[in-house]
Design an enzyme around this catalytic site. Structure first.
Site, mmCIF file in Angstrom:
data_model
loop_
_atom_site.group_PDB
_atom_site.id
_atom_site.type_symbol
_atom_site.label_atom_id
_atom_site.label_comp_id
_atom_site.label_asym_id
_atom_site.label_seq_id
_atom_site.Cartn_x
_atom_site.Cartn_y
_atom_site.Cartn_z
ATOM 1 N N LYS A 1 80.286 20.008 27.827
ATOM 2 C CA LYS A 1 80.151 21.441 28.103
ATOM 3 C C LYS A 1 78.936 21.675 29.006
ATOM 4 C CE LYS A 1 79.268 25.908 25.785
ATOM 5 N NZ LYS A 1 79.197 26.637 24.494
ATOM 6 N N ASP B 1 74.166 30.846 28.646
ATOM 7 C CA ASP B 1 75.177 31.579 27.883
ATOM 8 C C ASP B 1 74.606 32.891 27.371
ATOM 9 O OD1 ASP B 1 77.318 32.395 26.402
ATOM 10 O OD2 ASP B 1 77.169 30.833 24.862
ATOM 11 N N LYS C 1 75.126 38.450 23.621
ATOM 12 C CA LYS C 1 74.339 37.971 22.482
ATOM 13 C C LYS C 1 73.131 38.875 22.272
ATOM 14 C CE LYS C 1 75.248 32.989 23.062
ATOM 15 N NZ LYS C 1 75.912 32.771 21.773
ATOM 16 N N ASP D 1 72.805 25.210 26.714
ATOM 17 C CA ASP D 1 74.251 25.205 26.485
ATOM 18 C C ASP D 1 74.994 24.244 27.418
ATOM 19 O OD1 ASP D 1 76.147 26.152 24.733
ATOM 20 O OD2 ASP D 1 76.671 27.908 25.942
ATOM 21 N N ASP E 1 82.062 35.405 24.307
ATOM 22 C CA ASP E 1 81.009 34.459 23.915
ATOM 23 C C ASP E 1 81.594 33.131 23.423
ATOM 24 O OD1 ASP E 1 78.480 33.508 23.508
ATOM 25 O OD2 ASP E 1 78.064 34.713 21.711
ATOM 26 N N ARG F 1 84.895 26.708 24.693
ATOM 27 C CA ARG F 1 86.247 26.173 24.474
ATOM 28 C C ARG F 1 87.166 26.482 25.647
ATOM 29 N NH1 ARG F 1 86.615 29.624 19.013
ATOM 30 N NH2 ARG F 1 84.386 29.271 19.179
HETATM 31 N N1 BES Z 1 76.792 28.301 22.998
HETATM 32 C C1 BES Z 1 77.232 28.990 21.842
HETATM 33 C C2 BES Z 1 77.047 28.201 20.555
HETATM 34 C C3 BES Z 1 75.639 27.913 20.139
HETATM 35 C C4 BES Z 1 75.029 28.680 19.175
HETATM 36 C C5 BES Z 1 74.953 26.843 20.646
HETATM 37 C C6 BES Z 1 73.749 28.392 18.743
HETATM 38 C C7 BES Z 1 73.675 26.567 20.234
HETATM 39 C C8 BES Z 1 73.079 27.331 19.274
HETATM 40 C C9 BES Z 1 78.716 29.312 21.977
HETATM 41 O O1 BES Z 1 79.170 29.529 23.261
HETATM 42 C C10 BES Z 1 78.949 30.565 21.215
HETATM 43 O O2 BES Z 1 78.439 31.560 21.602
HETATM 44 N N2 BES Z 1 79.722 30.486 20.140
HETATM 45 C C11 BES Z 1 79.998 31.609 19.337
HETATM 46 C C12 BES Z 1 81.460 31.607 18.978
HETATM 47 C C13 BES Z 1 81.927 32.870 18.348
HETATM 48 C C14 BES Z 1 81.920 33.983 19.361
HETATM 49 C C15 BES Z 1 83.318 32.650 17.816
HETATM 50 C C16 BES Z 1 79.134 31.515 18.086
HETATM 51 O O3 BES Z 1 78.948 30.406 17.585
HETATM 52 O O4 BES Z 1 78.624 32.522 17.652
HETATM 53 ZN ZN ZN Z 2 78.100 28.654 24.760
HETATM 54 MN MN MN Z 3 78.913 31.544 23.855
#
Ligand code: BES
Ligand code: ZN
Ligand code: MN
Length: 491
Positions: free
Chosen positions: A259, A264, A271, A282, A341, A345
């Protein structure tokens, strides 16, 4: 930092500092170590118990040529392995570096001086030496540097020398990865990441191809391009190839997908601002895949390996994709983007479909994919998901040998129930429960039947607080597992 393998009596070592390991007492008796009499006094003082990473520093001990003797605890001798040694070496280097030592020699006792131990010591030293301080302008002249790190063994054999060179390549590649991860997003855009990959590939004799937005449009990578919409930084799909001179007969072609979200924000599903600065990491999965290729170029496994890094910035600009948008992926499947967010994926789905088109027979992806994996496993273990037991076993064995902690997570079809969309083939998020698993479940829909392992490194790619053996910031996980997986394949 220079590295050397020495086989000399300890009292002949002339470095600024000599490091010896000493274990916890067993049955009240200090475990005999190489450092002789001082150790006994140390234990008797009660100040030093030999617990893992305990330290005691002595200046100019009588009979030694070294300027300092650092005794580092190894914990219980019975549970002392390469993972502990790697940390002990890192802690020793960091402590001595902070005190201005420039030449360090670490002594390994008989029984702990095989090739794998030499490797662990050298890796620990290089990883401990790393500081993400490139942008600090103060004190450059007074900056402390370690010039040489030697491993002292009772008897030098060629396999140790090989191990030393190999581990140096691996650790330097891991620090290359950490350098990329620590770059802030204003200095490491997708285009810059692609340029760094090109440069690395040219230096290492690897092929590198970068697909631009136009090419991705032609191919139909709607999921990746959808994420890129909100940013004025153009996306890039980085492809780096290693081809063995004498390929293994089974024709294995490993795809390493990382990735590469250079920042992000969450996009329109933005966020909260607290901790958002961390989202520069990220792209840690992508950086690990590139670092692994750097190492493999030099260590030359017998299987073909291709790294694919979708590099994109996830921003909420005026052209950004919206919740509810429906994109068509490279696979032809449609996705309803319920949450912008959950972008990792989306870019991985297209990258993995493309990896299969390039002929990859096995896929391993590394991604800072979910906050949910941090809730589940904290900062200790990588979450591991797989559709193929033999490949899973290989990855877990490689991780164990490399001291990168990983935990196998479930991926039952039952979890797919929450991935239902009324308007497209699949939504990009489920409900709030089991979020790391439903994210993996989404990826599985695009991997289909190709053997695959997914590594969720959201909790392990970044160290919140410095450890005695590692600086705060990027860890470089899971680079060593990826490298060993390729090297050990079929062996
Ligand atoms: N990059 C984030 C995940 C992440 C969170 C990495 C904390 C490192 C530390 C990912 O893209 C994300 O935002 N995931 C969301 C998914 C949700 C929207 C289903 C998450 O984990 O909140
Ligand atoms: Zn992310
Ligand atoms: Mn994200």
């Amino acid at each position: 930092m220079e590295t050397r393998l020495l086989s000399l009596p300890l009292d002949q070592i002339e470095s600024d500092a000599l490091v010896v390991l000493s274990f916890e007492k067993e049955n009240g008796q200090p475990v005999p170590g190489m450092a002789g009499g001082w150790i006994k006094d140390l234990y008797n003082s009660g100040e030093f118990k030999g617990k893992l990473l305990d330290t005691a520093l002595l200046y100019k001990p009588a009979g030694l040529k070294a300027g300092r003797l650092l005794v580092v605890g190894g914990g219980k001798a019975a549970s002392f392995g390469t993972a502990e040694l790697r940390r002990a070496a890192g802690a020793a280097l960091r402590l001595l570096k902070s005190k201005g030592a420039r030449g360090i020699a670490l002594a390994l006792e008989a029984g702990f001086a095989a090739g794998e131990h030499v490797s662990a010591a050298v890796e620990g030293a290089f990883l401990g030496d790393y500081e993400p301080d490139r942008y600090k302008t103060e004190d450059k002249e007074e900056k402390k540097v370690v010039d040489s790190f030697s491993v002292v063994v009772p008897e030098a054999v060629p396999s140790q020398q090989e191990a030393l060179l190999r581990s140096r390549v691996v650790a330097e590649s891991q620090n290359f990865t950490r350098d990329l991860v620590s770059e802030p997003a204003n200095r490491l855009t997708p285009a810059v990441l692609a340029e760094r990959a090109r440069q690395m590939a040219a230096e290492q004799g690897l092929e590198c191809e970068v697909l631009d937005r136009e090419r991705m449009k032609q191919l139909g990578m709607g999921a990746l391009l959808g994420v890129a919409m909100g940013s004025s930084e153009p996306p890039a799909l980085i492809v780096v190839r290693y081809r063995p001179e004498r390929p293994a007969p089974e024709g294995v072609h490993l795809g390493l997908i990382g990735k590469g979200i250079t920042f992000d924000t969450g996009g329109i599903s933005i966020k909260p601002s607290e901790n958002m600065e961390k989202m520069k990491y990220d792209m840690a999965g992508g950086a690990a895949a590139l670092g692994a290729m750097r190492a493999l170029a030099q260590l030359k496994p017998s299987i073909a390996v291709t790294a694919l890094v979708p590099a994109v910035e996830n921003m909420p600009g005026g052209r950004a994709q919206r919740p509810g948008d429906i994109v068509t992926t490279l696979s032809g499947k449609t996705v309803e983007v319920l949450n912008t967010d959950a972008e990792g994926r989306l870019i991985l789905a297209d990258a993995m479909t493309y990896a299969k088109r390039l002929g990859c027979t096995h896929l391993v992806d590394a991604a800072t994919l979910t906050g949910a994996i941090v809730v589940a496993l904290g900062f200790v273990n990588v979450g591991v998901f797989s559709n193929d037991d033999p490949l899973l076993a290989k990855v877990l064995a490689a991780a164990k040998a490399e001291g990168e902690k990983m935990w196998h997570m479930p991926l039952d079809e039952d979890y797919k129930e929450v991935l239902k969309s009324a308007f497209a083939d699949i939504p990009n998020v489920g409900n709030r429960w089991g979020g790391a698993i439903t994210a993996a479940m989404f990826l599985k829909e695009f991997v289909e039947t190709t053997p695959w392992v997914h590594l969720d490194i959201a909790g392990t790619a970044w160290l919140e607080e410095a450890k005695p053996f590692l600086a705060k910031g990027p860890t470089g996980v899971p680079l060593r597992t990826l490298v060993r997986l390729a090297l050990d394949w079929g062996a």
